[in-house]
Design a protein around this motif. Structure first.
Motif, PDB file in Angstrom:
ATOM      1  N   LYS A 134      43.935  32.455  34.659  1.00 15.73           N
ATOM      2  CA  LYS A 134      44.343  32.756  33.505  1.00 15.73           C
ATOM      3  C   LYS A 134      44.368  31.495  32.418  1.00 15.73           C
ATOM      4  CE  LYS A 134      48.690  34.295  31.451  1.00 15.73           C
ATOM      5  NZ  LYS A 134      50.183  34.498  31.827  1.00 15.73           N
ATOM      6  N   LEU A 135      44.618  30.351  32.899  1.00 17.15           N
ATOM      7  CA  LEU A 135      44.619  29.143  31.971  1.00 17.15           C
ATOM      8  C   LEU A 135      43.163  29.020  31.295  1.00 17.15           C
ATOM      9  CD1 LEU A 135      45.799  26.307  31.023  1.00 17.15           C
ATOM     10  CD2 LEU A 135      45.330  25.393  33.301  1.00 17.15           C
ATOM     11  N   LEU A 136      42.158  28.990  32.323  1.00 21.50           N
ATOM     12  CA  LEU A 136      40.849  28.732  31.822  1.00 21.50           C
ATOM     13  C   LEU A 136      40.143  29.903  30.795  1.00 21.50           C
ATOM     14  CD1 LEU A 136      39.161  27.799  35.375  1.00 21.50           C
ATOM     15  CD2 LEU A 136      39.651  26.383  33.355  1.00 21.50           C
ATOM     16  N   GLN A 137      40.807  30.750  30.884  1.00 23.05           N
ATOM     17  CA  GLN A 137      40.602  32.027  29.898  1.00 23.05           C
ATOM     18  C   GLN A 137      41.142  32.244  28.605  1.00 23.05           C
ATOM     19  OE1 GLN A 137      40.897  35.257  32.611  1.00 23.05           O
ATOM     20  NE2 GLN A 137      38.876  35.069  33.362  1.00 23.05           N
ATOM     21  N   SER A 138      42.272  31.110  28.529  1.00 23.16           N
ATOM     22  CA  SER A 138      43.315  30.975  27.508  1.00 23.16           C
ATOM     23  C   SER A 138      42.626  30.320  26.262  1.00 23.16           C
ATOM     24  CB  SER A 138      44.749  30.901  28.178  1.00 23.16           C
ATOM     25  OG  SER A 138      44.804  29.252  28.322  1.00 23.16           O
ATOM     26  N   GLU A 139      43.497  30.369  25.272  1.00 26.13           N
ATOM     27  CA  GLU A 139      43.356  29.469  24.333  1.00 26.13           C
ATOM     28  C   GLU A 139      43.530  27.964  24.422  1.00 26.13           C
ATOM     29  OE1 GLU A 139      42.160  29.927  21.029  1.00 26.13           O
ATOM     30  OE2 GLU A 139      41.919  31.975  21.177  1.00 26.13           O
ATOM     31  N   VAL A 140      44.318  27.896  25.678  1.00 25.93           N
ATOM     32  CA  VAL A 140      44.531  26.353  25.819  1.00 25.93           C
ATOM     33  C   VAL A 140      43.231  25.520  26.296  1.00 25.93           C
ATOM     34  CG1 VAL A 140      45.602  24.711  27.707  1.00 25.93           C
ATOM     35  CG2 VAL A 140      46.938  26.919  26.787  1.00 25.93           C
ATOM     36  N   CYS A 141      42.311  26.051  26.670  1.00 23.04           N
ATOM     37  CA  CYS A 141      41.117  25.513  27.409  1.00 23.04           C
ATOM     38  C   CYS A 141      39.945  25.722  26.249  1.00 23.04           C
ATOM     39  CB  CYS A 141      40.468  26.088  28.692  1.00 23.04           C
ATOM     40  SG  CYS A 141      41.768  25.701  29.985  1.00 23.04           S
ATOM     41  N   SER A 142      40.150  26.392  25.099  1.00 21.68           N
ATOM     42  CA  SER A 142      39.220  26.758  24.149  1.00 21.68           C
ATOM     43  C   SER A 142      38.611  25.516  23.482  1.00 21.68           C
ATOM     44  CB  SER A 142      39.656  27.478  23.063  1.00 21.68           C
ATOM     45  OG  SER A 142      40.900  26.958  22.362  1.00 21.68           O
ATOM     46  N   GLU A 143      39.234  24.351  23.592  1.00 22.35           N
ATOM     47  CA  GLU A 143      38.705  23.110  23.111  1.00 22.35           C
ATOM     48  C   GLU A 143      38.445  22.111  24.207  1.00 22.35           C
ATOM     49  OE1 GLU A 143      41.111  21.789  20.106  1.00 22.35           O
ATOM     50  OE2 GLU A 143      41.128  23.675  19.107  1.00 22.35           O
ATOM     51  N   LEU A 144      38.555  22.494  25.601  1.00 22.01           N
ATOM     52  CA  LEU A 144      38.369  21.876  26.714  1.00 22.01           C
ATOM     53  C   LEU A 144      36.818  21.000  26.658  1.00 22.01           C
ATOM     54  CD1 LEU A 144      39.884  20.959  29.171  1.00 22.01           C
ATOM     55  CD2 LEU A 144      38.516  22.695  30.537  1.00 22.01           C
ATOM     56  N   GLU A 145      37.032  19.700  26.682  1.00 19.33           N
ATOM     57  CA  GLU A 145      35.667  18.830  26.787  1.00 19.33           C
ATOM     58  C   GLU A 145      35.388  18.487  28.179  1.00 19.33           C
ATOM     59  OE1 GLU A 145      36.420  15.798  24.141  1.00 19.33           O
ATOM     60  OE2 GLU A 145      36.574  17.081  22.387  1.00 19.33           O
ATOM     61  N   GLU A 146      36.214  18.008  29.063  1.00 23.12           N
ATOM     62  CA  GLU A 146      36.008  17.721  30.208  1.00 23.12           C
ATOM     63  C   GLU A 146      36.768  18.440  31.403  1.00 23.12           C
ATOM     64  OE1 GLU A 146      36.988  13.456  31.275  1.00 23.12           O
ATOM     65  OE2 GLU A 146      36.076  12.794  29.005  1.00 23.12           O
ATOM     66  N   LEU A 147      36.101  18.893  32.531  1.00 21.62           N
ATOM     67  CA  LEU A 147      36.520  19.598  33.771  1.00 21.62           C
ATOM     68  C   LEU A 147      36.234  19.066  35.064  1.00 21.62           C
ATOM     69  CD1 LEU A 147      38.305  22.073  34.713  1.00 21.62           C
ATOM     70  CD2 LEU A 147      36.067  23.364  34.488  1.00 21.62           C
ATOM     71  N   ARG A 148      37.175  18.584  35.475  1.00 23.61           N
ATOM     72  CA  ARG A 148      36.868  17.833  36.832  1.00 23.61           C
ATOM     73  C   ARG A 148      37.398  18.411  38.008  1.00 23.61           C
ATOM     74  NH1 ARG A 148      35.216  12.424  35.777  1.00 23.61           N
ATOM     75  NH2 ARG A 148      35.277  11.972  33.326  1.00 23.61           N
ATOM     76  N   LEU A 149      36.447  19.087  38.886  1.00 19.21           N
ATOM     77  CA  LEU A 149      37.124  19.669  39.990  1.00 19.21           C
ATOM     78  C   LEU A 149      36.227  19.236  41.194  1.00 19.21           C
ATOM     79  CD1 LEU A 149      36.626  23.393  38.492  1.00 19.21           C
ATOM     80  CD2 LEU A 149      38.766  22.088  39.009  1.00 19.21           C
ATOM     81  N   ASN A 150      36.223  17.711  41.433  1.00 23.85           N
ATOM     82  CA  ASN A 150      35.681  17.242  42.429  1.00 23.85           C
ATOM     83  C   ASN A 150      36.362  17.572  44.003  1.00 23.85           C
ATOM     84  OD1 ASN A 150      33.321  15.440  42.963  1.00 23.85           O
ATOM     85  ND2 ASN A 150      34.738  14.160  43.998  1.00 23.85           N
TER      86      ASN A 150
END
Length: 575
Positions: A134-150
């Motif tokens: 839900k978070l990744l699909q929301s406006e909160v992540c619309s300007e996301l530049e770095e996603l770190r899932l190591n």
């Protein structure tokens, strides 16, 4: 003709010069279970007038604590950086999705626009991605530049879920980190399709993921659409000669590529030569190159060195070239390469000195060996992650069987000592009636003789669901099930074991994969009907939210009979 937006320029300039403030609880080793436990963090968030970043790395959050922090975040739309790595140590996998969902909901309510989201070193697996969706699909992540899932244990299923969440509104990521996740070919291919839509990637790191040339080829095609890519780390995957050829085909579009780490990728001499030719033909302006431990022969190593030093500025440009762990030849050969590379060259730890007679004999048979490995990999595409990568399939199988109220013939396998054990092994109305007019009391007395807390909770859940499975056919069974739900929760509270109880309930209700081999013996539609009656009256709020979360997440994958039954009980589907 392009127009100049003075307002946007001024805003960007102010953002750059702005002193960043926020809350940082890095490495405090706090164990935050309740709202009270989180009060210091909540207070710090509330007292920060400009919450640019929130760092919680190295602490461990439960659901109630996460909900309290999320509530505080609702007042901070200015939040840009969420560094939440290593944040669930010691937590059960059933706790993490609702905790992530709560934090996401807090930012959504605030209207925040994240630039950085770091959730590395949280072993939440595929079900954790469901909490993030839900978070990744929301406006909160619309300007996301770095996603770190190591190091999240995503597996193939997690990668597919992540790709699905990102594809609905692909952010313009600059940095994507997902090492040590066992993505394999299928996971890499799913993510490659999203990367192709982004077109903005500058750094990609996906080391140690079991990706073979099929996945490397898919990624290489996606990289062609990301011309700003400058740093690529695929260390410890099996690129091989075929994967090297795919990367080489992408290089003409990657004029900004500065750093490559293909260490431990089984390139062999053939793959190294392919890359060397591509570097030279495309005048690739590399600064860092790691091709260590790739079984590359002397002549192929020499071709690589020649290719990356052919331009006159290479002496100043190259900062690190690692060829250690390959067959570099004799001392004279290594000395010559070192002279070309200067201080940038790292040629130690090679596989022994060899003369010209050992030059690249390893090429023969390389292709057949790599193809054999790849075929083996392609045949084994099922997710091997330890998390619930395949729980949907297993849930469907187990649930279909259980809806017919199948019982087991246990005669001759284990001696039944009393009527309670007989009922638990064969939960029929006849065996329940053997327990008398107060079956809940009899069952509780039997279970409480168990010393081990985990076994005790397992018995409570199994007994409760066994009785609840009969509730549609007997009012007395329904009443006994309600009593047992209450006593099960009380037993967990008494032993401070609410989350072990949650996991056992989720397994018993076929919402996550059970690690036990024994099949479900109870009738699930009746269990859910009984649960709908007990949930709002007897269950703590956190446990209610978790159960509803998993029911909602799995609803579409459940068999039609069970799905139809659940939809008759809205109390199980709504917060």
């Amino acid at each position: 003709m392009a127009t100049f937006d003075l307002k946007s320029f001024s805003s960007a300039l102010n953002e750059t010069n702005k002193v960043q403030s926020g809350v940082d609880f890095t490495g405090k080793s706090l164990k935050l279970d309740t709202e009270k436990d989180a009060k210091d963090i909540v207070a710090a968030i509330s007292a920060c007038p400009d919450l640019y970043y929130l760092t919680l790395t190295g602490n461990t959050l439960g659901v109630a604590a996460a909900e309290a922090i999320a509530k505080a975040l609702e007042s901070h739309p200015e939040l840009k950086v969420a560094r939440w790595s290593d944040m669930f140590t010691g937590r059960m996998k059933t706790e993490i999705p609702p905790a992530l969902k709560a934090l996401g909901d807090g930012m959504i309510a605030a209207g925040a626009r994240l630039k950085v989201l770091d959730l590395s070193d949280n072993a939440f697996g595929p079900i954790g991605v469901e909490g993030l969706a839900k978070l990744l699909q929301s406006e909160v992540c619309s300007e996301l530049e770095e996603l770190r899932l190591n190091n999240n244990g995503l597996g193939i299923t997690g990668a597919r879920l992540l790709a699905k969440a990102l594809s609905s509104r692909p952010p313009k990521l600059r940095v994507f980190i997902a090492g040590r996740n066992r993505l394999e070919n299928d996971g890499a291919t799913a993510l490659a399709q999203v990367f192709e839509k982004m077109g903005s990637l500058e750094e990609v790191a996906m080391p140690q993921n079991g990706i073979y040339h099929v996945g490397i080829s898919a990624l290489s095609e996606a990289f062609k659409q990301n011309p700003q890519l400058s740093c690529l780390n695929l260390n410890d995957n099996t690129i091989g000669p075929k994967g090297a050829a795919a990367v080489a085909q992408a290089l003409p579009r990657l004029k900004n590529l500065k750093a490559i780490n293909f260490g431990d990728c089984l390139l062999k001499s053939k793959g190294a030569r392919t890359l060397a030719k591509a570097f030279k033909d495309n005048s690739t302006l590399l600064e860092c190159l790691d091709l260590s431990h790739n079984e590359i022969g002397r002549a192929a190593c020499k071709e690589l060195v020649d290719a990356i030093t052919v331009l006159p500025d290479s002496g100043e440009r190259l900062s690190r070239v690692v060829l250690a762990g390959n067959s570099l030849g004799n001392a004279a050969s290594k000395k010559g390469m070192k002279a070309q590379l200067g201080t940038a060259g790292e040629l130690t730890d090679d596989e022994g000195e060899s003369g010209d007679e050992d030059d690249d004999d390893d090429d023969e048979g390389t292709e057949s060996e790599e193809e054999s490995d790849a075929e083996s990999e392609d045949e084994n595409t099922e997710d091997s992650a330890t998390e619930d990568a395949q729980h949907s399939v297993n849930t469907s199988v187990n649930t279909t069987a259980s809806t017919n109220n199948i019982t087991l013939d246990t005669s001759g396998i284990e001696e039944v000592k009393n009527d309670v054990e007989r009922f638990l092994k064969e939960p029929t109305l006849e065996n329940l009636e053997r327990l008398g007019s107060n079956p809940a009391d009899v069952i509780e007395a039997h279970i409480e003789s168990t010393q081990d807390t985990e076994e005790l909770l397992t018995q409570y859940v199994n007994a409760t669901l066994s009785v609840a499975g009969l509730s549609l056919n007997s009012d007395s069974a329904g009443d006994a099930a309600q009593q047992l739900f209450a006593r099960t929760i009380a037993a967990a509270n008494k032993r401070a074991a609410s989350w072990p109880l949650t996991e056992r309930l989720l397994r018993g209700l076929a919402l996550i994969k059970s690690e036990e081999k024994a099949p479900i013996r109870w009738h699930l539609p009746a269990c859910y009907a009984s649960l709908a009656r007990a949930l709002p009256l007897q269950f703590p709020a956190a446990l209610q939210s978790t159960l509803r979360f998993f029911i909602g997440a799995k609803l579409a994958n459940l068999p039609s009979e069970l799905r139809d039954s659940l939809q008759q009980h809205p109390a199980l589907l709504q917060d």
